[in-house]
Design an enzyme around this catalytic site. Structure first.
Site, PDB file in Angstrom:
ATOM      1  N   THR A  59      -8.173  10.759 -18.940  1.00  0.00           N
ATOM      2  CA  THR A  59      -7.984   9.888 -20.104  1.00  0.00           C
ATOM      3  C   THR A  59      -6.605   9.836 -19.625  1.00  0.00           C
ATOM      4  OG1 THR A  59      -9.976   9.884 -21.299  1.00  0.00           O
ATOM      5  CG2 THR A  59      -8.398   8.504 -22.371  1.00  0.00           C
ATOM      6  N   ARG A 101     -23.145   5.223 -23.097  1.00  0.00           N
ATOM      7  CA  ARG A 101     -21.812   6.105 -23.496  1.00  0.00           C
ATOM      8  C   ARG A 101     -20.749   5.861 -24.254  1.00  0.00           C
ATOM      9  NH1 ARG A 101     -17.065   9.232 -23.135  1.00  0.00           N
ATOM     10  NH2 ARG A 101     -17.722  10.881 -24.385  1.00  0.00           N
ATOM     11  N   VAL A 102     -20.278   5.833 -24.936  1.00  0.00           N
ATOM     12  CA  VAL A 102     -18.857   5.458 -25.357  1.00  0.00           C
ATOM     13  C   VAL A 102     -18.342   6.625 -26.414  1.00  0.00           C
ATOM     14  CG1 VAL A 102     -17.310   4.324 -27.200  1.00  0.00           C
ATOM     15  CG2 VAL A 102     -19.482   2.995 -25.407  1.00  0.00           C
ATOM     16  N   ASP A 131     -14.578   8.897 -27.301  1.00  0.00           N
ATOM     17  CA  ASP A 131     -13.367   8.786 -28.496  1.00  0.00           C
ATOM     18  C   ASP A 131     -12.506   7.665 -28.679  1.00  0.00           C
ATOM     19  OD1 ASP A 131     -12.830  10.057 -26.347  1.00  0.00           O
ATOM     20  OD2 ASP A 131     -11.373  10.853 -27.739  1.00  0.00           O
ATOM     21  N   GLY A 174     -10.494  14.592 -23.474  1.00  0.00           N
ATOM     22  CA  GLY A 174     -11.076  15.540 -23.690  1.00  0.00           C
ATOM     23  C   GLY A 174     -12.315  14.889 -24.643  1.00  0.00           C
ATOM     24  N   GLY A 218     -15.546  13.604 -25.718  1.00  0.00           N
ATOM     25  CA  GLY A 218     -14.838  12.552 -27.017  1.00  0.00           C
ATOM     26  C   GLY A 218     -15.978  11.899 -28.171  1.00  0.00           C
TER      27      GLY A 218
HETATM   28  N1  ASP Z   1     -12.287  11.289 -23.756  1.00  0.00           N
HETATM   29  C1  ASP Z   1     -13.081  10.597 -22.856  1.00  0.00           C
HETATM   30  C2  ASP Z   1     -14.178  10.292 -23.376  1.00  0.00           C
HETATM   31  O1  ASP Z   1     -15.158  11.321 -23.627  1.00  0.00           O
HETATM   32  C3  ASP Z   1     -13.017  11.429 -21.432  1.00  0.00           C
HETATM   33  C4  ASP Z   1     -11.955  11.922 -21.329  1.00  0.00           C
HETATM   34  O2  ASP Z   1     -10.753  12.063 -22.343  1.00  0.00           O
HETATM   35  O3  ASP Z   1     -11.144  11.763 -19.944  1.00  0.00           O
HETATM   36  O4  ASP Z   1     -14.624   9.563 -22.776  1.00  0.00           O
END
Ligand code: ASP
Length: 344
Positions: A205, A233-234, A236, A257, A259
């Site tokens: 991300t 799914r969503v 953070d 990370g 979410g």
């Molecule tokens: N934070 C993102 C999520 O949970 C994933 C990521 O950081 O790659 O969708």
């Protein structure tokens, strides 16, 4: 340089980076403007944002430009080239926030190349904050965004085909520590995500925050989210206060990370509130990480979350649950990748 390779290199050069240096870096007030972003893939993103910041542009324009830059990378981890969900559909999450607490977001948007610009349009053209799924796409198309083809990028198709071999639903973010005896599989392009034999994927991300020459803060996040997630799914990343928070009196923070863990503690809002209490950015991030870990230490061992923050003095810092989180910084005095400290 991809992130895993960087982690290899950083391990080799680790002795050069003393704790004292890291603390000193963290406490050095940096001349405005400045931009910081998640991961080593933040370097070209920062460079793009810097073009605007160094020409006296606004932090808002800078973070949008930075996020768009990585969304353009077709074999990258964010944007339409990112990894799909378990049904093979790429769904994108993004948000943006400025110094006046104006904010906009899109979640689960499909086939749109620049979710961050749609998020900005939600912020500027509607009285709302978040649009989701088909509605977000409809809004984008109505506002002139092109509907891109449904096809997966080369790297995403490869990873998805690999994952399909077992189709094992493992909704956990992989940790950057390279498993013993395994090398990440190389893919094409500077932003190409790597994956292992079991199909586990990177999570890259892009979250960035910037302070412009007038001292105003803004931030943006863009992602394809957790690889092979349940459709719908969503995470953070598009949630204001979870994946991104900006308070122009105090500072700004972003995250990457797992979410779900970030949402549970309103992660970036918490980081900014800790900075409001007087904590330096790194300590504020550490306290937020501790909040996640305290809830379930055993579970935390299997998770990765990294927070990255900047305060109004241009001081910055990061903290992660596990080793491997890195972030990129660009200002008049530096242009580099920093390893984040970590808790476990
Ligand atoms: N934070 C993102 C999520 O949970 C994933 C990521 O950081 O790659 O969708």
């Amino acid at each position: 340089m991809n992130r895993r390779k960087f982690i290899h290199l950083s391990a080799l050069t680790a002795p050069l980076l003393t704790a004292k240096n890291v603390i000193a870096n963290n406490k050095t007030a940096v001349t405005k403007p400045i931009v910081i972003s998640t991961w080593d893939s933040g370097m070209p993103v920062n460079a793009e944002a810097w073009k605007i910041l160094s020409a006296n542009g606004t932090a808002l324009d800078a973070v949008e430009a930075g996020a768009k830059h990585i969304e353009n990378e077709i074999n990258c981890c964010v944007g339409i080239g990112g990894y799909p969900d378990r049904d093979g559909i790429v769904t994108l999450d993004s948000c943006i926030m400025d110094h006046n607490a104006n904010c906009g977001a899109v979640a689960g948007i499909e086939r749109i190349k620049h979710p961050v610009s749609v998020a900005r349009m939600v912020m500027e053209k509607t009285p709302h904050v978040i649009l989701v799924g088909a509605g977000a796409q409809q809004f984008a198309v109505e506002n002139g965004f092109k509907l891109e083809p449904e096809t997966l990028s080369e790297s995403a198709k490869k990873a998805y085909d690999q994952w399909l071999k077992k189709s094992e639903y493992k909704p956990v973010i992989n940790i950057e520590n390279i498993p013993q005896g395994q090398e990440p599989k190389k893919q094409n392009g500077p932003f190409a995500p790597n994956f292992f034999d079991d199909g586990s994927a990177n999570h890259d991300t892009m979250g960035l925050v910037a302070m412009d020459a007038s001292g105003n803060l803004s931030g943006a996040v863009t992602t394809s989210g957790m690889a092979f997630k349940i459709h719908g799914r969503v995470g953070d990343s598009p949630i204001i206060g979870a994946g991104l928070f900006v308070d122009n009196e105090v500072g700004a923070a972003t995250s990457s990370g797992t979410g779900e863990e970030v949402i549970r503690i309103c992660g970036t809002h918490l980081v900014v509130e800790f900075m409001r209490q007087g904590m330096a950015p790194e300590l504020a991030c550490k306290k937020a990480v501790e909040r996640i870990v305290k809830r379930d230490k055993e579970k935390a061992k299997t998770l990765q979350v990294g927070f990255l923050a900047m305060n109004k003095k241009g001081e910055y810092g990061a903290y992660a649950i596990q080793k491997g989180f890195v972030f990129s910084v660009k200002s008049n005095s530096e242009n580099k990748i920093h390893p984040s400290k970590f808790l476990l």
